[in-house]
Design a protein around this motif. Structure first.
Motif, PDB file in Angstrom:
ATOM      1  N   GLN A   1       0.922  -1.152  -0.021  1.00 12.29           N
ATOM      2  CA  GLN A   1      -0.090   0.180   0.129  1.00 12.29           C
ATOM      3  C   GLN A   1       0.979   1.243   0.046  1.00 12.29           C
ATOM      4  O   GLN A   1       1.866   1.205   0.786  1.00 12.29           O
ATOM      5  CB  GLN A   1      -1.103   0.034   1.190  1.00 12.29           C
ATOM      6  N   VAL A   2       0.603   2.218  -0.842  1.00 12.89           N
ATOM      7  CA  VAL A   2       1.377   3.362  -0.734  1.00 12.89           C
ATOM      8  C   VAL A   2       0.385   4.455  -0.621  1.00 12.89           C
ATOM      9  O   VAL A   2      -0.897   4.365  -0.918  1.00 12.89           O
ATOM     10  CB  VAL A   2       1.905   3.592  -2.322  1.00 12.89           C
ATOM     11  N   TYR A   3       0.715   5.560  -0.190  1.00  9.26           N
ATOM     12  CA  TYR A   3      -0.094   6.798   0.082  1.00  9.26           C
ATOM     13  C   TYR A   3       0.069   7.935  -0.835  1.00  9.26           C
ATOM     14  O   TYR A   3       0.977   8.510  -0.877  1.00  9.26           O
ATOM     15  CB  TYR A   3       0.321   7.429   1.568  1.00  9.26           C
TER      16      TYR A   3
ATOM     17  N   SER B   1      -4.500   5.516   1.340  1.00 10.54           N
ATOM     18  CA  SER B   1      -3.880   4.376   0.862  1.00 10.54           C
ATOM     19  C   SER B   1      -4.391   3.781  -0.548  1.00 10.54           C
ATOM     20  O   SER B   1      -5.549   3.921  -0.631  1.00 10.54           O
ATOM     21  CB  SER B   1      -3.580   3.753   2.031  1.00 10.54           C
TER      22      SER B   1
ATOM     23  N   LEU C   1       8.938   0.981  -3.119  1.00  5.79           N
ATOM     24  CA  LEU C   1       7.828   1.938  -2.521  1.00  5.79           C
ATOM     25  C   LEU C   1       8.021   3.318  -3.303  1.00  5.79           C
ATOM     26  O   LEU C   1       7.290   3.828  -3.507  1.00  5.79           O
ATOM     27  CB  LEU C   1       7.910   1.639  -1.172  1.00  5.79           C
TER      28      LEU C   1
ATOM     29  N   LEU D   1       5.686   5.764  -5.459  1.00 10.87           N
ATOM     30  CA  LEU D   1       5.437   7.076  -5.073  1.00 10.87           C
ATOM     31  C   LEU D   1       5.551   8.186  -6.295  1.00 10.87           C
ATOM     32  O   LEU D   1       4.986   9.036  -6.391  1.00 10.87           O
ATOM     33  CB  LEU D   1       5.804   7.498  -3.714  1.00 10.87           C
TER      34      LEU D   1
ATOM     35  N   THR E   1       0.446  12.797  -6.722  1.00  9.35           N
ATOM     36  CA  THR E   1       1.600  12.495  -5.877  1.00  9.35           C
ATOM     37  C   THR E   1       2.504  13.572  -5.941  1.00  9.35           C
ATOM     38  O   THR E   1       2.624  14.321  -6.993  1.00  9.35           O
ATOM     39  CB  THR E   1       2.405  11.257  -6.402  1.00  9.35           C
TER      40      THR E   1
ATOM     41  N   GLN F   1       3.856  11.552   2.502  1.00  6.58           N
ATOM     42  CA  GLN F   1       3.819  10.345   1.698  1.00  6.58           C
ATOM     43  C   GLN F   1       4.693   9.238   2.007  1.00  6.58           C
ATOM     44  O   GLN F   1       4.386   7.895   2.105  1.00  6.58           O
ATOM     45  CB  GLN F   1       3.745  10.513   0.193  1.00  6.58           C
TER      46      GLN F   1
ATOM     47  N   THR G   1       3.953   5.686   3.780  1.00  8.67           N
ATOM     48  CA  THR G   1       4.129   4.489   3.070  1.00  8.67           C
ATOM     49  C   THR G   1       5.101   3.614   3.821  1.00  8.67           C
ATOM     50  O   THR G   1       4.923   2.530   3.820  1.00  8.67           O
ATOM     51  CB  THR G   1       4.469   4.927   1.653  1.00  8.67           C
ATOM     52  N   TYR G   2       6.307   4.022   3.977  1.00 12.12           N
ATOM     53  CA  TYR G   2       7.323   3.204   4.937  1.00 12.12           C
ATOM     54  C   TYR G   2       6.774   2.804   6.125  1.00 12.12           C
ATOM     55  O   TYR G   2       7.218   1.614   6.512  1.00 12.12           O
ATOM     56  CB  TYR G   2       8.643   3.998   5.074  1.00 12.12           C
TER      57      TYR G   2
ATOM     58  N   GLY H   1       4.309  -0.024   5.100  1.00  7.55           N
ATOM     59  CA  GLY H   1       4.910  -0.877   4.107  1.00  7.55           C
ATOM     60  C   GLY H   1       5.843  -1.993   4.379  1.00  7.55           C
ATOM     61  O   GLY H   1       6.573  -2.555   3.290  1.00  7.55           O
TER      62      GLY H   1
END
Length: 203
Positions: free
Chosen positions: A63-65, A74, A97, A101, A116, A152, A156-157, A160
């Motif tokens: 999942q990325v934001y 997300s 990741l 992004l 983004t 972001q 994400t980190y 993730g």
């Protein structure tokens, strides 16, 4: 007819004519202010996520934001790590990741209003000399990133698998740039442009 009665009759007649004119224009007179609430948003910020089941050939569900209506939301993606590497390889996962992004949303994501703020060309590496084992160093100092881009990356980190065990994300820039431990707070997810990423300096 007295002047008073004539005045009343003309007042009633005038009100009737006004009502007819308003009705003809499609306007209904009202005596009470009407509040219909805020206009409905045209940006739903929702997607039908892809199948996040089993992956093959080194693919992992992540999942990325992304940014949507000035918030972090997300999004389900899948990343491919080099053959022989697994999701436990934190640095390679962090780079995968980051690559996600950096990609501008297309297709359904773009139509849903996702964007983004993470610009292309950044890389991430593991801890430098004297850094804690959980440190990640970006090719750009975190202080040089926009608040949205930093939020972001941190969220994400944190969610993730690239963060430390306590979900803190220890980030720094190249060289001997100061390291900071960042949290992905609920306030930062809802107002990333206004609320700075919570962080504490890592010695």
């Amino acid at each position: 007819m007295t002047a008073r009665k004539a005045g009343r009759r003309y007042a009633v007649l005038g009100a009737a004519v006004l009502a007819v004119l308003l009705a003809g224009c499609g306007i209904r007179p009202t005596e009470v202010p009407t509040d219909f609430g805020a206009a409905p948003s045209r940006v739903p910020c929702t997607l039908s996520g892809p199948d996040l089941g089993s992956r093959s050939g080194g693919e992992f569900a992540v999942q990325v934001y992304l940014v949507c209506t000035s918030q972090l939301v997300s999004v389900d993606r899948s990343v491919t790590l080099p053959k022989g590497q697994g999701a436990s390889d934190r640095v390679r996962l962090a780079q995968a990741l980051l690559d996600e992004l950096e990609q501008s949303p297309v297709g359904a994501e773009r139509q849903a209003g996702y964007t983004t703020d993470v610009r292309p060309g950044m890389t991430v590496s593991g801890p430098g000399k004297g850094d804690p084992d959980n440190a990640l160093r970006l090719s750009v100092p975190p202080d040089d990133l926009s608040p949205y881009a930093l939020a972001q990356i941190v969220c994400t980190y944190a969610n993730g698998g690239a963060a430390a065990k306590d979900d803190k994300v220890v980030l720094g820039g190249p060289g001997d740039d100061a390291l900071r431990a960042y949290d992905c707070s609920p306030e930062m997810r809802t107002r990333p442009g206004l609320v700075p990423a919570p962080a504490e300096t890592v010695g």
